[in-house]
Design an enzyme around this catalytic site. Structure first.
Site, short mmCIF file in Angstrom:
data_model
loop_
_atom_site.label_atom_id
_atom_site.label_comp_id
_atom_site.label_asym_id
_atom_site.label_seq_id
_atom_site.Cartn_x
_atom_site.Cartn_y
_atom_site.Cartn_z
N GLY A 88 73.77 14.53 3.10
CA GLY A 88 73.77 14.38 4.55
C GLY A 88 75.14 14.73 5.13
O GLY A 88 76.17 14.40 4.53
N GLY B 289 67.53 8.95 7.55
CA GLY B 289 68.49 9.99 7.15
C GLY B 289 68.18 10.49 5.74
O GLY B 289 68.12 11.70 5.48
N HIS B 290 67.97 9.54 4.82
CA HIS B 290 67.61 9.93 3.45
C HIS B 290 66.28 10.69 3.45
O HIS B 290 66.13 11.69 2.75
CB HIS B 290 67.45 8.70 2.55
CG HIS B 290 68.69 7.89 2.38
ND1 HIS B 290 68.85 6.65 2.93
CD2 HIS B 290 69.84 8.14 1.71
CE1 HIS B 290 70.03 6.15 2.60
NE2 HIS B 290 70.67 7.05 1.86
N MET C 156 71.99 6.08 -2.92
CA MET C 156 72.30 4.75 -3.48
C MET C 156 71.25 3.76 -3.01
O MET C 156 71.48 2.55 -2.98
CB MET C 156 73.70 4.31 -3.05
CG MET C 156 74.80 5.25 -3.59
SD MET C 156 76.40 4.48 -3.79
CE MET C 156 76.75 3.97 -2.12
N LEU D 261 67.18 2.93 1.67
CA LEU D 261 66.83 4.20 2.31
C LEU D 261 66.49 4.04 3.79
O LEU D 261 65.95 3.02 4.21
CB LEU D 261 65.64 4.84 1.59
CG LEU D 261 65.88 5.13 0.11
CD1 LEU D 261 64.64 5.79 -0.49
CD2 LEU D 261 67.10 6.00 -0.12
N ASP E 214 78.26 12.16 5.84
CA ASP E 214 79.39 12.05 4.91
C ASP E 214 79.93 13.46 4.67
O ASP E 214 79.82 14.03 3.58
CB ASP E 214 78.92 11.41 3.60
CG ASP E 214 78.45 9.98 3.83
OD1 ASP E 214 79.27 9.15 4.21
OD2 ASP E 214 77.24 9.72 3.67
N LEU F 166 72.59 7.04 11.42
CA LEU F 166 71.96 6.15 10.45
C LEU F 166 72.84 6.03 9.22
O LEU F 166 73.41 7.01 8.74
CB LEU F 166 70.58 6.70 10.06
CG LEU F 166 69.53 6.75 11.15
CD1 LEU F 166 68.15 7.00 10.54
CD2 LEU F 166 69.49 5.48 11.97
N GLN G 121 82.46 14.01 1.86
CA GLN G 121 81.77 13.94 0.57
C GLN G 121 81.06 15.26 0.27
O GLN G 121 81.16 15.80 -0.84
CB GLN G 121 80.76 12.80 0.58
CG GLN G 121 79.76 12.83 -0.55
CD GLN G 121 78.89 11.60 -0.60
OE1 GLN G 121 79.32 10.56 -1.07
NE2 GLN G 121 77.65 11.69 -0.15
O1 PAF Z 1 76.10 9.35 -0.34
C1 PAF Z 1 75.73 8.57 -1.24
O2 PAF Z 1 74.73 7.85 -1.13
C2 PAF Z 1 76.53 8.49 -2.53
O3 PAF Z 1 77.89 8.66 -2.29
C3 PAF Z 1 76.03 9.49 -3.61
C4 PAF Z 1 76.18 10.93 -3.16
C5 PAF Z 1 74.57 9.20 -3.92
C6 PAF Z 1 76.85 9.31 -4.89
O4 PAF Z 1 76.77 8.01 -5.38
#
Ligand code: PAF
Length: 301
Positions: free
Chosen positions: A155, A44-45, A38, A41, A158, A192, A161
């Site tokens: 990651g 972590g990303h 999202m 950044l 989450d 992060l 998720q």
């Molecule tokens: O973890 C995130 O940044 C969001 O939940 C994702 C997986 C990009 C979905 O919008």
């Protein structure tokens, strides 16, 4: 594997264009990696991008602040957005294409289909954030359908998720392999997160309480504690002692189902969530049986 030199990061705004770029890559027999984000950044990303680059070429990143995963009282409008610096970081990290659609491209007028991963979506984060995982599952399914990657990277911060995405992929027979990458932490242990940007200086110090709570459980496990209630109470004590924190949950759950366990006997997560001031943060550690050492567990923070 030879990589093509790209001088400017291609930003793709439409589903049709994204599908065409991915179709061409597949036609050339290339291995496509997708890193959904999202934006806003951080390292972590970037660790997901680095991992994707080891396995895939091209690496496609997406930036889409997904409105359907935010509750009506959550931070959708104030969620940090830093598109230009994100593009620069993705470009420097060697991403080949960036998919950055606007909301109307993903949810056009007349959009009515949502995906719900039952059970798993209702616990923990799902209980505190009703509808959140329905939004996540819907957008992730759409991204996986549009890009059709061989690998998609998430990651472990989450963890629930990631578990939901793995369940979605299994249940709907999708082709993507889901890769869950380690948590990246600041030197004081804070995981992060784009939401760390909301923390005021005093809150930033207090925010390490999530890590400290997990680390307390880690030490207890190293000393032989296996009882979930005991470990949960130990984590809660640390969280509740921080004046700027308001604890949401501190739980030990099965690493596959996210159902509560009474004893640590198999792979589990210790999961914590707390408000630090107005900012809701989550963190976790993975507890896994140590191979060849019955009753012994390895902990990844
Ligand atoms: O973890 C995130 O940044 C969001 O939940 C994702 C997986 C990009 C979905 O919008």
């Amino acid at each position: 594997m030879t990589r093509s030199v790209s001088f400017a990061l291609e930003t793709i705004r439409t589903v049709a264009w994204m599908k065409e770029v991915a179709r061409q890559a597949r036609a050339e027999g290339r291995i496509i990696g997708l890193v959904p984000t999202m934006g806003a950044l951080h390292e972590g990303h970037l660790s997901l991008i680095h991992r994707a680059r080891q396995d895939c070429n091209p690496v496609i990143a997406s930036i889409f602040v997904n409105p359907t995963q935010f509750g009506p009282k959550e931070d959708f409008t104030k969620y940090p957005r830093s598109f230009e610096s994100d593009v620069a970081q993705l470009s420097a990290a060697g991403v080949d294409s960036l998919f950055a659609p606007d909301a109307a491209e993903i949810y056009p007028n007349g959009f009515h289909t949502y995906v719900n991963v039952e059970g798993l979506s209702e616990r923990l984060e799902g209980r505190s954030r009703p509808g959140h995982f329905r939004g996540v599952a819907t957008v992730v399914l759409k991204l996986l359908e549009i890009v059709q990657p061989h690998f998609a990277y998430f990651g472990r911060k989450d963890a629930q998720q990631a578990g939901i995405v793995q369940q979605l992929v299994r249940d709907l027979n999708l082709n993507a392999n889901i890769v869950v990458c380690p948590i990246v932490r600041e030197s004081d242990g804070l995981a992060l997160s784009s939401r760390n940007a909301y923390l005021k200086p005093g809150e930033r110090r207090a925010a390490t309480v999530l890590y400290r709570a997990l680390d307390t459980a880690r030490k207890e496990i190293a000393s032989g504690a296996r009882d979930a209630l005991h470990l949960q109470a130990a984590m809660r004590r640390v969280l509740d002692a921080e004046p700027l924190a308001s604890t949401d949950y501190a739980e030990i759950v099965d690493a596959g189902t996210f159902e509560p366990v009474t004893q640590i006997r198999r792979a589990c997560y210790a999961l914590v969530a707390a408000f630090i001031g107005g900012t809701r943060l989550i963190d976790n550690m993975l507890i896994e049986p140590r191979e060849g050492a019955e009753g012994d567990f390895h902990v990844s923070l």
